[in-house]
Design a protein around this motif. Sequence first.
Motif, PDB file in Angstrom:
ATOM      1  N   ASN A  26      32.706  -9.967 -54.031  1.00 53.45           N
ATOM      2  CA  ASN A  26      33.077  -8.797 -53.023  1.00 53.45           C
ATOM      3  C   ASN A  26      33.661  -9.004 -52.232  1.00 53.45           C
ATOM      4  OD1 ASN A  26      32.737  -6.698 -54.945  1.00 53.45           O
ATOM      5  ND2 ASN A  26      30.439  -7.002 -53.693  1.00 53.45           N
ATOM      6  N   ALA A  28      37.094  -9.118 -49.657  1.00 49.09           N
ATOM      7  CA  ALA A  28      38.014  -8.323 -49.330  1.00 49.09           C
ATOM      8  C   ALA A  28      39.348  -9.209 -49.779  1.00 49.09           C
ATOM      9  CB  ALA A  28      38.743  -7.588 -48.392  1.00 49.09           C
ATOM     10  N   ASP A  29      40.223  -9.155 -49.941  1.00 45.84           N
ATOM     11  CA  ASP A  29      41.750 -10.463 -49.971  1.00 45.84           C
ATOM     12  C   ASP A  29      42.361 -10.070 -48.748  1.00 45.84           C
ATOM     13  OD1 ASP A  29      42.011 -11.079 -52.850  1.00 45.84           O
ATOM     14  OD2 ASP A  29      43.112  -9.350 -53.219  1.00 45.84           O
ATOM     15  N   GLY A  30      43.820 -10.881 -48.212  1.00 48.49           N
ATOM     16  CA  GLY A  30      43.881 -10.581 -47.153  1.00 48.49           C
ATOM     17  C   GLY A  30      43.201 -12.547 -45.931  1.00 48.49           C
ATOM     18  N   HIS A  31      43.087 -12.616 -46.509  1.00 52.51           N
ATOM     19  CA  HIS A  31      42.222 -13.623 -44.805  1.00 52.51           C
ATOM     20  C   HIS A  31      42.808 -15.151 -45.186  1.00 52.51           C
ATOM     21  CE1 HIS A  31      39.041 -10.894 -43.989  1.00 52.51           C
ATOM     22  NE2 HIS A  31      38.659 -10.358 -45.625  1.00 52.51           N
ATOM     23  N   GLU A  32      42.367 -15.980 -43.994  1.00 47.13           N
ATOM     24  CA  GLU A  32      42.956 -16.687 -43.972  1.00 47.13           C
ATOM     25  C   GLU A  32      42.662 -17.554 -45.061  1.00 47.13           C
ATOM     26  OE1 GLU A  32      43.227 -18.537 -40.149  1.00 47.13           O
ATOM     27  OE2 GLU A  32      43.864 -16.600 -39.060  1.00 47.13           O
ATOM     28  N   THR A  33      42.789 -18.809 -44.701  1.00 45.73           N
ATOM     29  CA  THR A  33      42.628 -19.958 -46.343  1.00 45.73           C
ATOM     30  C   THR A  33      40.682 -20.366 -45.937  1.00 45.73           C
ATOM     31  OG1 THR A  33      43.881 -20.547 -46.861  1.00 45.73           O
ATOM     32  CG2 THR A  33      42.458 -21.587 -48.030  1.00 45.73           C
ATOM     33  N   TYR A  36      37.676 -17.740 -46.402  1.00 49.32           N
ATOM     34  CA  TYR A  36      36.937 -18.441 -47.832  1.00 49.32           C
ATOM     35  C   TYR A  36      36.503 -19.489 -48.622  1.00 49.32           C
ATOM     36  CZ  TYR A  36      40.322 -13.738 -48.832  1.00 49.32           C
ATOM     37  OH  TYR A  36      40.181 -12.856 -48.971  1.00 49.32           O
TER      38      TYR A  36
END
Length: 66
Positions: A26, A28-33, A36
């Motif tokens: 879950n 979300a996309d669009g975060h910095e590396t 993650y």
Amino acid sequence: MTRRVSVFLVALAAFMIFEWINLAFNLADGHETSFYVVHGVLVAVNILLALALGAVGVRGWMRGRA
């Protein structure tokens, strides 16, 4: 170790695995590396802890039967 404690540990391990895998899917996309990487490490460590708790719970369950 009592059977009640063994069942609790196995249930806790199952819940932790479900919850952390659910969190991993879950994100979300669009975060910095780095976001993650940190969350990936958290997921991996908590899954390893859950596996260890599950192993202790199963071992306790089996010894409780003897």
